[in-house]
Design a protein around this motif. Sequence first.
Motif, PDB file in Angstrom:
ATOM      1  N   SER A 227      43.144  48.016  46.959  1.00 30.92           N
ATOM      2  CA  SER A 227      43.692  47.275  45.952  1.00 30.92           C
ATOM      3  C   SER A 227      43.496  47.558  44.746  1.00 30.92           C
ATOM      4  O   SER A 227      42.756  48.720  44.294  1.00 30.92           O
TER       5      SER A 227
ATOM      6  N   GLU B 191      33.385  50.594  38.513  1.00 35.01           N
ATOM      7  CA  GLU B 191      32.908  50.634  39.967  1.00 35.01           C
ATOM      8  C   GLU B 191      31.630  51.533  39.734  1.00 35.01           C
ATOM      9  O   GLU B 191      30.336  51.453  40.400  1.00 35.01           O
TER      10      GLU B 191
ATOM     11  N   GLN C 299      37.284  41.966  39.546  1.00 33.92           N
ATOM     12  CA  GLN C 299      36.029  42.648  39.186  1.00 33.92           C
ATOM     13  C   GLN C 299      35.110  41.651  38.541  1.00 33.92           C
ATOM     14  O   GLN C 299      35.674  40.762  38.112  1.00 33.92           O
TER      15      GLN C 299
ATOM     16  N   ARG D 225      33.010  37.038  39.076  1.00 40.00           N
ATOM     17  CA  ARG D 225      34.440  37.200  39.952  1.00 40.00           C
ATOM     18  C   ARG D 225      35.200  35.918  40.065  1.00 40.00           C
ATOM     19  O   ARG D 225      34.284  34.863  40.170  1.00 40.00           O
TER      20      ARG D 225
ATOM     21  N   ASP E 208      32.564  46.332  51.983  1.00 42.10           N
ATOM     22  CA  ASP E 208      32.611  46.267  50.636  1.00 42.10           C
ATOM     23  C   ASP E 208      33.788  46.808  50.121  1.00 42.10           C
ATOM     24  O   ASP E 208      34.208  46.632  48.879  1.00 42.10           O
TER      25      ASP E 208
ATOM     26  N   LYS F 183      37.601  46.961  49.021  1.00 38.81           N
ATOM     27  CA  LYS F 183      38.601  46.070  48.425  1.00 38.81           C
ATOM     28  C   LYS F 183      40.047  46.287  48.980  1.00 38.81           C
ATOM     29  O   LYS F 183      40.463  47.435  48.705  1.00 38.81           O
TER      30      LYS F 183
END
Lengths: 537, 420
Positions: free
Chosen positions: A217, A181, A223, A292, A199, A201
Motif C-alpha cells: 500500500s 519505517e 502510519q 494510527r 506486519d 501493509k
Amino acid sequence: MKLRLRQGCAGWSFSLPILGRWDAESWGARPWDGTKEGGTGVELWAWLQADTEDEADLKWLTLTNALSGLFCASLNFIDETRTTRPVMSFQPEGDHGSSLDNLHLLHGVLPHEIVCTENLTPFLKLLPCKGKAGISSLLDGHKLFDASWQSMAIDVRPVCPEGQECVLQIEQTIDMVLDIERSKRPRGYTIPRPPPGHDLKCNATKPYHSGDTCFPSDFAEGQDWSIDQIFGKFLKGTCPLTDPDVPPVCIHVPERRDIFTTANAVELKNPDGLSRCYQVPSDEQFSMILPRMSRDGDNAKTIEDETVEPETPLLYAERSFTGHGQERGGVQFILTNPSPDTSVEFVYMESLPWFMRIYLHTLKARVEGQSGANDGIIEEIYYRPALDRARGTQLELRVRIPPASTVFLTYDFEKSILRYTEYPPDANRGFDVAASIITILPSTSLDAPPSRRKISNLRTTSLLLSLPTPDFSMPYNVIIFTSTAIALAFGGLYNILVRRFVGANEGPETAAGLKGLLAQLVKRLSTKFKGAKGKTE
Amino acid sequence: MGFHDTAGLYGAAAALRLALFTFFPALPDLLTSRVEVSTPVTSFKRLQEGLFLYSHNVSPYDGGVYHQAPLLLPLFSLLPNASMYPFFTYLVYIVVDIATADALYQIAESGEAAASKLFTSARKDRRWSGYVVAAIFLFNPFTIATCLGRPTNVFTTCAILHAVAKAISGHPLTSMLALSFASYLSMYPVLLLPPLLLLAYDRQNATNRVDSLVQFSLTAVLAVVACLSTLFTISYLLTGSWEFFASTYGIQLTLTDLTPNVGLWWYFFIEMFDSFRSFFLGVFWLHLSSYVGGLSIRVRSQPLAAITILLGIFSIFKPYPSIADISLSLAVVPLFRHVFPLMRYTFFAASTILYSAFLGPAFYYLWIYAGSGNANFFYAITLVWSLGQSLLVSDLTFAILRDEWEVERPEMAGKEIRQI
C-alpha cells in the motif's frame, strides 16, 4: 564570523552537500522553494564589495579559505576553474543601500564533495544553544545522514534597521526527508530482513489480495509515529535565547488528524486548517505522537485526513548525458511545465568543467505539448566559453516554457584528454559535473498566486563524466618509445645527409659498422690468445 | 598545354567528390569527427563553433575551442550556414582541391624536380606528366577523405603548392605572398622559407633578376614580413585584440590541447612529467626546425627536393598532424618519379603506411568506444605510422642524393655502393 565585516562581504550563502535526490514526482515542491538548498556537493555564492574584479577574486579566495576551515569542508579547492560570475541567476538578499554597483557575485561548486559528520558539528556550534536545547537537540549524525534526502545551508545577509548600524543576519537551515519505517527501526537493527507476513501493509482493494499475496500500500497510509520513535530521543525544551513568539515545532497535517503531545505544550492551529504549531515549555522534554487512525468503524478516517497532498512543483527538471564512447557526447535537459494554463519563465545556469568542451552552435530547443511554438522559447543566452586549465564554461539561458508542455534542450560536447597528472587517483570513475541551477523568475502578471510572485530554485542532479584515460603506468615507456622513434628518423636522415657515397669496393679497407668492429676485436683477441699460448709452451 | 588537357581530370575529381557528398550525406560529418582528419587547429566543427561565437559577438579566442586563423571567420561567414546549406561549403572545398591540383600540375610540367638550374639528373626523361601527378593527388584516398572532412588546412596545402609553383615560374613576390598566407594559416610553413627562397632565386626571370643572393633574400624576407604584418593587422582589426596569437599559434607552441591525433606529440606530452614539459616542447620544436638549414645546404642544387623532404618531415613531426598533411607530402613525391628505381624500401614503407592506416581507426575504436584496449593501442599505431613515413622520407632522400652523386660518377649507376 568576525572576518566578514572586515572583508567587505555583502552576504553569502553556503550549502553543504545534499544527500539523496529530491523525488519531485512524489514529494512535490521543494522546501523553501528550493532557495535554501544546494546541489550535490558543496556550493557557495557570495556578493563581495570590490572596486575591481581582481580585488573581488582576492576576497573570494580569503572567504573560501576561511569557510573551509570553519566548516571542515574542502572549500579551498574552489579555484578559478570552478568559480563563475552568474549574470542572471541570483539576486542579492538583505539591505544593500546604494552600494549595489560595486557588488561582485561569485559562485563556486565542488560537485565531488560528500557530506560528513564533521560538517554537522561546526554547523551546530554556530547555534546559540549549540544543539543542547530546542529542535537542534534532535540533530544526531546517525539520524541526519540516514535520511532519504537531507540538505544543510547557511545564509548570511546584511540587515540595516532604520537609523541603526547595519548588522548581519545568519540563517541556518536543515531539511530532511525521513522514511518513517526506516527511522523507527531500533538501533541494533543492522541486517535488513523481510518483515513477517502479518506486519506487511497491503492494499486490500486489489482483487487478488489474499493471505499469501500482497500489493504494497501507499507508504504514507496508516502510519503512526512519534518524535522519540523517529529521532530516538525527546526534544529538549527550547533554547532560552530564541524569540519566544516563534513556535519551535510546526507540522503540516489536516485538522482532523489526531496528535497527542507531552503535557504543557500549547497547540496553535493555523486558520487554513492545514498546519498547526506547538509552543514548548523551555525546560521540559517534548514529544508528539501521531497514532494510527482507524479506517473503519464509526469514526472512519481516510488518507485525506492523515496527510496533506504535496504542492505541485512549478517545473520538473531532469538532465542526462546522451551518446556513448569517451570521445564526445551530448547533454539532454528535459523540463516539464505541469501547469495547464500558465507559462513559466526561468534562468537555466550551467557551470561546466573546462575539460568538457561544449559546442554552443549545436544547442537546440524542442517543445512538445500544447502549443506548437518551437522558436523563441530561448529568450536570452549568456555564454562564457571555457579556457583550458583557466576557467570553466558558464552558460545561462533564459527560457519560457508554454503551459502543459515539455522542453528538450540538447547540445553536444567533446571530452578532452588531460595530462596524466591531472587525473584523480580513481580516474576511471569519471568526473563530477555540477548540478545545473534553475531559477524560476517571479511571474509578472498581476493575478498570479503568491507562490508565483517570488523566486524559486531547482537543481538537477550532478552528472558523472567519463574521460578518455591514458595508461598511467608507463610515462617512462612512452618517453623512451617516442624518443626512439624520433632518434631513428633523425639519425637515419642525418646519416644519409652527412656521409659520402663510395662504391662498395672503394674507400678505406676496414669495414664500417658493427661488423668491422667485431672483426677487429676478434682479430686482436686471437693474436693475444696466440701470444699467450706461445708463452706457456 | 593548358586547361583543356586537365579539364576532364578536374571534372572527374569534382564529380567524384560531389557524388560522395550527395549519396553519402552522413560521410562528411563522420569524417569531420575523426581524429585522423580533424585536429584541434583545423577541425571544421570547431570552425563552426568559432563562426557561431563570432556572429554572436563573443570573441572566439576567449575560449578553448577555436584555434584557427581569424581571417577564416569572415570568409566562412560569407557562405550560407553550413548545417543548412552544406552545398556551398562543399563547393569551396572542391574548388580548393582543384586549385591545389592545378598548382601541382604546373610544378610537374615545369620539370623542376629532375632538372633544376644547378643540376640535371641523368634520368630526367623518366618522369610522369603533370596530368598523372595531379591525378595521383586528386584520387588519393587521403586527399578525398580530407576534402570530405573539411579541415581548414586544405587552404594551407593550396597556398604552399601555389608558392612553389609561382617560385618555379619566376614570380618570387607572388610566391612569398602565398607562403605568407600559408604561414598565417598554420604557422609551420614559415620553415619552408629558406628552400623556397633558393628555388625562387634560381628561377628568376632574366629581365629583372637580382644577382646577389643576400639582396634577393633580404627583399623576399621583407616581403614575407610585410605581408604577414598586414595579415596580422587585418586580424587585429577584425577581432579587436591580439589574443588570437596565443590561441592560434600559442597552442601549437605549448600544446595545451592534447586531443589524440596521428602524430607523436600528444601522448608524449600527456605522459610527460610536469617539470620537463617546457624543456621537451623546446626540444621537439628545435628538432622540427633543425632539418631546414641542413637540407637547404646539402640539397642546395635541388631546392624542390629539399621542400619535398621537409613537407614529409612536417607531416610526421608537427604538433597536430593529420592525414591532410600526408596527402600533401604524398602529392609531391610523384614529382620524383625519376629516382624511384633508386629507392630501397618502397614496399616496406608502403605496406607499413597501409597497415597502420587500416589498424589506426580500429585501435582507436577499441580504446575509446569498446573499452577493450587502452590508449597504448592507438599510441603504438601512431608510432608505426610515423616510422613508416620517416622510412619513406629518408629513403627518398637517399635516392635523390644517390641520383645527384651518379651525375659525378656515371659509371657507378646500378652498382653496389656504401656510405662512409
